[in-house]
Each structure stands twice: as structure tokens, then as C-alpha cells.
Design a protein around this motif. Structure first.
Motif, short mmCIF file in Angstrom:
data_model
loop_
_atom_site.label_atom_id
_atom_site.label_comp_id
_atom_site.label_asym_id
_atom_site.label_seq_id
_atom_site.Cartn_x
_atom_site.Cartn_y
_atom_site.Cartn_z
N VAL A 1 0.82 -1.21 0.00
CA VAL A 1 0.00 0.00 0.00
C VAL A 1 0.86 1.26 0.00
CG1 VAL A 1 -1.78 1.29 1.23
CG2 VAL A 1 -1.88 -1.22 1.16
N CYS A 2 1.77 1.35 0.98
CA CYS A 2 2.52 2.59 1.14
C CYS A 2 3.99 2.43 0.82
CB CYS A 2 2.35 3.14 2.55
SG CYS A 2 3.26 2.20 3.79
N ASP A 3 4.41 1.21 0.47
CA ASP A 3 5.80 0.96 0.10
C ASP A 3 6.75 1.00 1.30
OD1 ASP A 3 6.93 0.02 -2.19
OD2 ASP A 3 7.93 1.90 -2.68
N PHE A 4 6.20 0.90 2.48
CA PHE A 4 7.05 0.82 3.68
C PHE A 4 7.85 -0.48 3.61
CE2 PHE A 4 7.34 -0.35 8.32
CZ PHE A 4 8.34 0.57 8.63
N ALA A 5 9.15 -0.35 3.81
CA ALA A 5 10.03 -1.50 3.54
C ALA A 5 9.92 -2.63 4.55
CB ALA A 5 11.48 -1.02 3.47
N ASP A 6 9.50 -2.30 5.76
CA ASP A 6 9.52 -3.30 6.81
C ASP A 6 8.14 -3.60 7.39
OD1 ASP A 6 12.28 -3.99 6.92
OD2 ASP A 6 12.67 -2.02 7.80
N MET B 1 8.71 -12.98 1.54
CA MET B 1 9.04 -12.19 2.72
C MET B 1 10.48 -12.48 3.16
SD MET B 1 7.28 -14.26 5.86
CE MET B 1 8.01 -15.78 6.46
N ARG B 2 11.01 -11.53 3.89
CA ARG B 2 12.31 -11.74 4.52
C ARG B 2 12.03 -12.34 5.90
NH1 ARG B 2 12.20 -6.65 2.78
NH2 ARG B 2 12.21 -5.80 4.89
N ALA B 3 12.31 -13.61 6.03
CA ALA B 3 11.95 -14.32 7.25
C ALA B 3 12.73 -13.81 8.44
CB ALA B 3 12.22 -15.81 7.08
N VAL B 4 12.03 -13.78 9.57
CA VAL B 4 12.70 -13.47 10.82
C VAL B 4 13.35 -14.76 11.28
CG1 VAL B 4 12.42 -12.78 13.21
CG2 VAL B 4 11.09 -11.67 11.43
N THR B 5 14.65 -14.79 11.27
CA THR B 5 15.35 -16.03 11.60
C THR B 5 15.98 -15.97 12.98
OG1 THR B 5 17.28 -15.16 10.46
CG2 THR B 5 15.86 -16.65 9.23
N VAL B 6 16.40 -14.79 13.38
CA VAL B 6 17.05 -14.69 14.69
C VAL B 6 16.04 -14.21 15.70
CG1 VAL B 6 18.88 -13.59 16.01
CG2 VAL B 6 19.24 -14.18 13.60
N THR B 7 15.66 -15.09 16.61
CA THR B 7 14.72 -14.71 17.65
C THR B 7 15.36 -14.75 19.02
OG1 THR B 7 13.96 -17.00 17.69
CG2 THR B 7 12.68 -15.45 16.39
N TYR C 1 -0.14 -12.98 6.81
CA TYR C 1 -0.74 -11.73 6.34
C TYR C 1 0.22 -10.59 6.64
CZ TYR C 1 -2.08 -10.59 11.18
OH TYR C 1 -2.07 -10.30 12.51
N ILE C 2 0.04 -9.52 5.91
CA ILE C 2 0.90 -8.36 6.08
C ILE C 2 0.21 -7.37 6.99
CG2 ILE C 2 2.09 -6.47 4.90
CD1 ILE C 2 1.83 -8.19 2.31
N HIS C 3 0.94 -6.90 7.98
CA HIS C 3 0.45 -5.80 8.79
C HIS C 3 1.50 -4.70 8.74
CE1 HIS C 3 -0.49 -3.88 12.93
NE2 HIS C 3 -1.08 -3.22 11.95
N CYS C 4 1.14 -3.62 8.08
CA CYS C 4 2.08 -2.51 7.94
C CYS C 4 1.97 -1.60 9.15
CB CYS C 4 1.78 -1.73 6.66
SG CYS C 4 2.85 -0.31 6.48
#
Ligand code: ZN
Length: 103
Positions: free
Chosen positions: A13-18, A55-61, A30-33
Motif C-alpha cells: 500500500v505505502c511501500d514501507f520497507a519493513d 518475505m524476509r523471514a525473521v530467523t534470529v529470535t 498476512y501483512i500488517h504494515c
């Protein structure tokens, strides 16, 4: 309950990268901006797999202390300076000394 993001994508929608990718109660991503607050639901397995694929997976938790950076450590080497050899002490007069002493 606050959901933990499983990855990040650029917001459509807004092109926010993260923009965060989370899972709904059915396990669909789902995407939550967090920038424009838009939510983009996949709602089925096909779109779910597509979104997870891009998506860029969150790998380091959890901070992992077992991972250590093994950079080559240069062994500190003592500089080998050549020891200066002192010049032989010159006797005043040298071999002439006995002659001079006589004089
Ligand atoms: Zn957005």
C-alpha cells in the motif's frame, strides 16, 4: 495477545520497507504494515505460500551465544631488533700507549 512477526515485506500500500508478516489464526500469513496500518490477508494456502516465499523471514529470535566470530587473530610477535654490538672500547692511545707512557 501481540503476535510475533514471522517476516517482513515491503508494504503493497505505502511501500514501507519493513511491513510485518504475521500469521492469522488459520496459520495463513498476512501483512500488517506498521506505517500505514494496512492489513493484507492471504486467506488461502496459495497466497500464503506466495507471501512466505517473498518475505524476509525473521530467523534470529533468540540471542545465540554459541555463535562466535572466528576472526583470525594475528599473533603478537615481538619485534626482533638486532642487538647493537657495542664497538670495542678504544683505549686512548691504542698500541702507542706504552710508547707514550714512556715518553
Ligand atoms: Zn503501509
Amino acid at each position: 495477545m501481540k503476535k510475533t512477526p514471522i517476516g517482513h515485506v515491503t508494504c503493497p500500500v505505502c511501500d514501507f520497507a519493513d511491513a510485518q508478516v504475521k500469521e492469522d489464526k488459520n496459520g495463513h500469513a498476512y501483512i500488517h504494515c506498521s506505517d500505514c496500518n494496512a492489513q493484507t490477508f492471504t486467506r488461502n494456502d496459495f497466497r500464503n505460500s506466495k507471501l512466505r516465499g517473498r518475505m524476509r523471514a525473521v530467523t534470529v529470535t533468540v540471542p545465540d551465544d554459541t555463535v562466535t566470530v572466528t576472526a583470525p587473530v594475528p599473533v603478537p610477535k615481538a619485534p626482533e631488533k638486532p642487538v647493537p654490538v657495542p664497538p670495542p672500547a678504544k683505549k686512548p692511545g691504542g698500541w702507542l700507549q706504552p710508547l707514550l707512557a714512556q715518553g
